[in-house]
Scaffold this motif. Structure first.
Motif, PDB file in Angstrom:
ATOM      1  N   THR A 252       0.843  -1.184   0.000  1.00  0.00           N
ATOM      2  CA  THR A 252       0.000   0.000   0.000  1.00  0.00           C
ATOM      3  C   THR A 252       0.880   1.237   0.000  1.00  0.00           C
ATOM      4  OG1 THR A 252      -1.725  -1.147   1.247  1.00  0.00           O
ATOM      5  CG2 THR A 252      -1.801   1.255   1.252  1.00  0.00           C
ATOM      6  N   VAL A 253       0.539   2.193  -0.850  1.00  0.00           N
ATOM      7  CA  VAL A 253       1.275   3.450  -0.921  1.00  0.00           C
ATOM      8  C   VAL A 253       0.278   4.596  -0.787  1.00  0.00           C
ATOM      9  CG1 VAL A 253       3.191   2.557  -2.291  1.00  0.00           C
ATOM     10  CG2 VAL A 253       1.138   3.422  -3.445  1.00  0.00           C
ATOM     11  N   VAL A 254       0.798   5.796  -0.644  1.00  0.00           N
ATOM     12  CA  VAL A 254      -0.033   6.992  -0.514  1.00  0.00           C
ATOM     13  C   VAL A 254       0.249   7.913  -1.696  1.00  0.00           C
ATOM     14  CG1 VAL A 254      -0.490   9.058   0.863  1.00  0.00           C
ATOM     15  CG2 VAL A 254      -0.103   6.859   1.994  1.00  0.00           C
ATOM     16  N   GLU A 255      -0.814   8.446  -2.292  1.00  0.00           N
ATOM     17  CA  GLU A 255      -0.649   9.437  -3.361  1.00  0.00           C
ATOM     18  C   GLU A 255      -1.058  10.808  -2.840  1.00  0.00           C
ATOM     19  OE1 GLU A 255      -2.596  10.727  -7.623  1.00  0.00           O
ATOM     20  OE2 GLU A 255      -2.463   8.568  -7.184  1.00  0.00           O
ATOM     21  N   LEU A 256      -0.146  11.760  -2.907  1.00  0.00           N
ATOM     22  CA  LEU A 256      -0.411  13.158  -2.567  1.00  0.00           C
ATOM     23  C   LEU A 256      -0.598  13.924  -3.866  1.00  0.00           C
ATOM     24  CD1 LEU A 256       2.574  13.626  -0.058  1.00  0.00           C
ATOM     25  CD2 LEU A 256       0.249  12.937   0.511  1.00  0.00           C
ATOM     26  N   LEU A 275      11.408  16.580  -3.730  1.00  0.00           N
ATOM     27  CA  LEU A 275      10.564  15.492  -3.234  1.00  0.00           C
ATOM     28  C   LEU A 275      11.215  14.131  -3.447  1.00  0.00           C
ATOM     29  CD1 LEU A 275       7.105  16.818  -4.476  1.00  0.00           C
ATOM     30  CD2 LEU A 275       7.850  16.645  -2.104  1.00  0.00           C
ATOM     31  N   LEU A 276      11.849  13.941  -4.598  1.00  0.00           N
ATOM     32  CA  LEU A 276      12.518  12.667  -4.865  1.00  0.00           C
ATOM     33  C   LEU A 276      13.686  12.456  -3.911  1.00  0.00           C
ATOM     34  CD1 LEU A 276      12.422  12.710  -8.776  1.00  0.00           C
ATOM     35  CD2 LEU A 276      11.179  11.134  -7.267  1.00  0.00           C
ATOM     36  N   CYS A 301       2.483  12.936  -6.096  1.00  0.00           N
ATOM     37  CA  CYS A 301       3.646  12.378  -5.400  1.00  0.00           C
ATOM     38  C   CYS A 301       3.253  11.045  -4.774  1.00  0.00           C
ATOM     39  CB  CYS A 301       4.135  13.358  -4.330  1.00  0.00           C
ATOM     40  SG  CYS A 301       5.443  12.724  -3.253  1.00  0.00           S
ATOM     41  N   LEU A 302       3.961   9.997  -5.144  1.00  0.00           N
ATOM     42  CA  LEU A 302       3.713   8.670  -4.587  1.00  0.00           C
ATOM     43  C   LEU A 302       4.732   8.398  -3.491  1.00  0.00           C
ATOM     44  CD1 LEU A 302       1.564   6.586  -5.508  1.00  0.00           C
ATOM     45  CD2 LEU A 302       3.414   5.351  -6.640  1.00  0.00           C
ATOM     46  N   CYS A 303       4.262   7.929  -2.328  1.00  0.00           N
ATOM     47  CA  CYS A 303       5.182   7.726  -1.208  1.00  0.00           C
ATOM     48  C   CYS A 303       4.696   6.615  -0.298  1.00  0.00           C
ATOM     49  CB  CYS A 303       5.348   9.015  -0.409  1.00  0.00           C
ATOM     50  SG  CYS A 303       3.849   9.571   0.456  1.00  0.00           S
ATOM     51  N   ARG A 304       5.547   6.213   0.626  1.00  0.00           N
ATOM     52  CA  ARG A 304       5.170   5.257   1.654  1.00  0.00           C
ATOM     53  C   ARG A 304       4.385   5.964   2.743  1.00  0.00           C
ATOM     54  NH1 ARG A 304      10.415   4.296   0.178  1.00  0.00           N
ATOM     55  NH2 ARG A 304      10.828   2.256  -0.789  1.00  0.00           N
ATOM     56  N   GLU A 305       3.584   5.192   3.493  1.00  0.00           N
ATOM     57  CA  GLU A 305       2.756   5.762   4.562  1.00  0.00           C
ATOM     58  C   GLU A 305       3.593   6.558   5.553  1.00  0.00           C
ATOM     59  OE1 GLU A 305      -0.340   6.896   6.735  1.00  0.00           O
ATOM     60  OE2 GLU A 305      -0.734   5.452   5.148  1.00  0.00           O
ATOM     61  N   GLU A 306       4.758   6.010   5.931  1.00  0.00           N
ATOM     62  CA  GLU A 306       5.571   6.678   6.951  1.00  0.00           C
ATOM     63  C   GLU A 306       6.202   7.981   6.454  1.00  0.00           C
ATOM     64  OE1 GLU A 306       8.027   3.064   5.454  1.00  0.00           O
ATOM     65  OE2 GLU A 306       5.931   3.570   5.872  1.00  0.00           O
ATOM     66  N   LEU A 311       6.618  14.579   3.558  1.00  0.00           N
ATOM     67  CA  LEU A 311       6.519  14.962   2.151  1.00  0.00           C
ATOM     68  C   LEU A 311       5.387  15.967   1.929  1.00  0.00           C
ATOM     69  CD1 LEU A 311       7.273  11.583   0.344  1.00  0.00           C
ATOM     70  CD2 LEU A 311       8.698  13.638   0.405  1.00  0.00           C
ATOM     71  N   THR A 312       4.319  15.845   2.713  1.00  0.00           N
ATOM     72  CA  THR A 312       3.264  16.861   2.679  1.00  0.00           C
ATOM     73  C   THR A 312       3.838  18.227   3.050  1.00  0.00           C
ATOM     74  OG1 THR A 312       1.513  15.273   3.208  1.00  0.00           O
ATOM     75  CG2 THR A 312       1.074  17.587   3.697  1.00  0.00           C
ATOM     76  N   GLU A 313       4.650  18.244   4.104  1.00  0.00           N
ATOM     77  CA  GLU A 313       5.285  19.505   4.527  1.00  0.00           C
ATOM     78  C   GLU A 313       6.217  20.043   3.452  1.00  0.00           C
ATOM     79  OE1 GLU A 313       7.088  18.343   8.194  1.00  0.00           O
ATOM     80  OE2 GLU A 313       5.208  18.454   9.343  1.00  0.00           O
ATOM     81  N   LYS A 314       6.919  19.141   2.757  1.00  0.00           N
ATOM     82  CA  LYS A 314       7.813  19.574   1.679  1.00  0.00           C
ATOM     83  C   LYS A 314       7.024  20.241   0.554  1.00  0.00           C
ATOM     84  CE  LYS A 314      12.090  18.267   2.692  1.00  0.00           C
ATOM     85  NZ  LYS A 314      13.225  19.242   2.727  1.00  0.00           N
ATOM     86  N   ILE A 315       5.902  19.636   0.170  1.00  0.00           N
ATOM     87  CA  ILE A 315       5.088  20.213  -0.904  1.00  0.00           C
ATOM     88  C   ILE A 315       4.566  21.587  -0.506  1.00  0.00           C
ATOM     89  CG2 ILE A 315       2.964  19.946  -2.248  1.00  0.00           C
ATOM     90  CD1 ILE A 315       3.377  16.918  -2.110  1.00  0.00           C
ATOM     91  N   LEU A 316       4.095  21.696   0.733  1.00  0.00           N
ATOM     92  CA  LEU A 316       3.567  22.980   1.204  1.00  0.00           C
ATOM     93  C   LEU A 316       4.662  24.036   1.288  1.00  0.00           C
ATOM     94  CD1 LEU A 316       1.167  21.675   3.990  1.00  0.00           C
ATOM     95  CD2 LEU A 316       0.505  22.671   1.796  1.00  0.00           C
ATOM     96  N   SER A 317       5.904  23.613   1.546  1.00  0.00           N
ATOM     97  CA  SER A 317       7.020  24.558   1.647  1.00  0.00           C
ATOM     98  C   SER A 317       7.590  24.936   0.281  1.00  0.00           C
ATOM     99  CB  SER A 317       8.149  23.955   2.504  1.00  0.00           C
ATOM    100  OG  SER A 317       7.706  23.660   3.805  1.00  0.00           O
TER     101      SER A 317
END
Length: 396
Positions: A252-256, A275-276, A301-306, A311-317
């Motif tokens: 399972t992965v998370v898409e932002l 992000l990468l 952005c595709l990422c792991r749950e942890e 990564l959310t903070e990175k996108i917002l920044s």
């Protein structure tokens, strides 16, 4: 592993915990994990019970800070949302466990704030703010981690009937907060004559489930039953959980994602690189058309749950977006491994994947081919030809 929750007679925190313990989670291990969070303010006991001839595990969390009978709607000393949030954030629990527990409590707080018409930070939990509810929710998430559960499915949820007595008096079943939590989730009415789906149970199902519906096709590994405290009409007050084997290639992965219409391509490109480097599995842009006929880009952005939070903070920044959508996705990947190809010009890194039928495919890594071409002063196409030949020789 995959977990299917068959909530034929509803769900509560202690029922969920009981079923997971029936699947093999040791009570001593769970208490050890919860002690740094709750210190000496709790204890957990388990007993084997029979409900209409079905063996099940009955879990009780004892609140030593204020003795009371366990149950989501009994009056007891309760914590507010802010205190619970700080308690979990300051604990030594694993990051992914903390994040999921905070998401469950946030879902409950949003529902309570809507029902009571107050700000979320001022929400006071009457029914789910006790030590027992904290132990139930965090305990369930710890148990999923212990069982290596990566995906969860759940049956539609029964609503129950009748009335329930809570801190605000007698209310219809399901309780208002429970109904608020269940928005967007498949439910059905039944004539149980009592509350079968508690706010804690609803929040756990809503937050942890990847898919509602019938159990997907899987190879079953174990079945566990958790007992509730009520005697219900019709079906016994149990939840059934089925633990299933999953392929090593399933996870399972998370898409932002967010939409951006006011950034230059240069800065967007830098955001992708950032992000990468920060751990994203993949980042891509999709051209879209937004309101006022503005051409824009959707950043995904595709990422792991942890990695979701940072990564959310990175996108917002790194971007101008003021909000981010996210969703959990199940994916299937081919089994892969890194190998090295011996080419006439030198060694090239490559990846070897195994296809469903058992055949293999080898793909040279672009960066490795590019670096070798620059080093030898030849074209990239030459190195690719050499690497493809070496791969074919390995495959026979």
């Amino acid at each position: 592993m995959h977990l299917h929750m068959d909530c034929f007679s509803g769900l509560s925190g202690d029922m969920a915990l009981g079923a997971l313990m029936d699947l093999g989670v040791p009570v001593d291990w769970l208490k050890e994990q919860l002690t740094p969070l709750l210190e000496d303010r709790f204890d957990i006991t388990c007993e084997q019970v029979l409900k209409r001839g079905i063996h099940a595990v009955n879990v009780t969390v004892h609140d030593h800070s204020h003795a009371h009978h366990h149950g989501d709607h009994h009056h007891h000393h309760a914590l507010d949302y802010r205190k619970i949030r700080h308690l979990i954030q300051g604990s030594p629990l694993k990051g992914a466990v903390k994040e999921r527990a905070l998401c469950v409590f946030h879902r409950i707080a949003v529902a309570e704030a809507k029902i009571h018409g107050c700000d979320i930070d001022t929400v006071h939990f009457h029914e789910v703010g006790g030590i027992d509810a904290v132990a139930d929710i965090v305990g369930v998430i710890l148990a999923l981690d212990y069982l290596a559960v990566t995906t969860v499915s759940c049956s539609p949820l029964p609503l129950g009937s009748g009335t329930v007595t809570c801190a605000h008096g007698e209310l219809p079943v399901p309780a208002p907060a429970t109904l608020e939590i269940l928005k967007g989730i498949p439910v059905y009415g039944n004539d149980a004559g009592c509350e079968v789906l508690t706010p804690t149970g609803a929040a756990l199902a809503a937050e942890l489930t990847d898919h509602f519906g019938p159990m997907p096709e899987r190879v079953m590994a174990a079945v566990g039953y958790g007992a509730g405290k009520r005697e219900t009409k019709g079906l016994p007050n149990l939840v059934r959980m089925v633990l299933c084997e999953t392929s090593e290639s399933a996870d399972t992965v998370v898409e932002l994602s967010c939409n951006i219409d006011d950034m230059s391509p240069e800065i967007l490109g830098h955001a992708m690189e950032t992000l990468l480097h920060a751990g994203a599995l993949d980042v891509w842009f999709t051209p879209i058309q937004m309101k006022k006929n503005r051409p824009a880009s959707q950043l995904s952005c595709l990422c792991r749950e942890e990695d979701r939070k940072h990564l959310t903070e990175k996108i917002l920044s790194e971007t101008t977006t003021i909000g981010i959508r996210w969703q959990r996705l199940s994916r299937t990947t081919l089994t892969r491994k890194a190998i090295t190809l011996a080419c006439p010009s030198g060694e090239v890194a490559a990846k070897e994947v195994t296809l469903p039928g058992g055949s293999r495919r080898i793909t040279p890594e672009y960066e490795a081919c590019k670096a070798l071409a620059e080093q030898k002063g030849c074209s990239l196409a030459e190195i690719y030809t050499e690497a493809s030949g070496a791969a074919q020789a390995l495959l026979g």
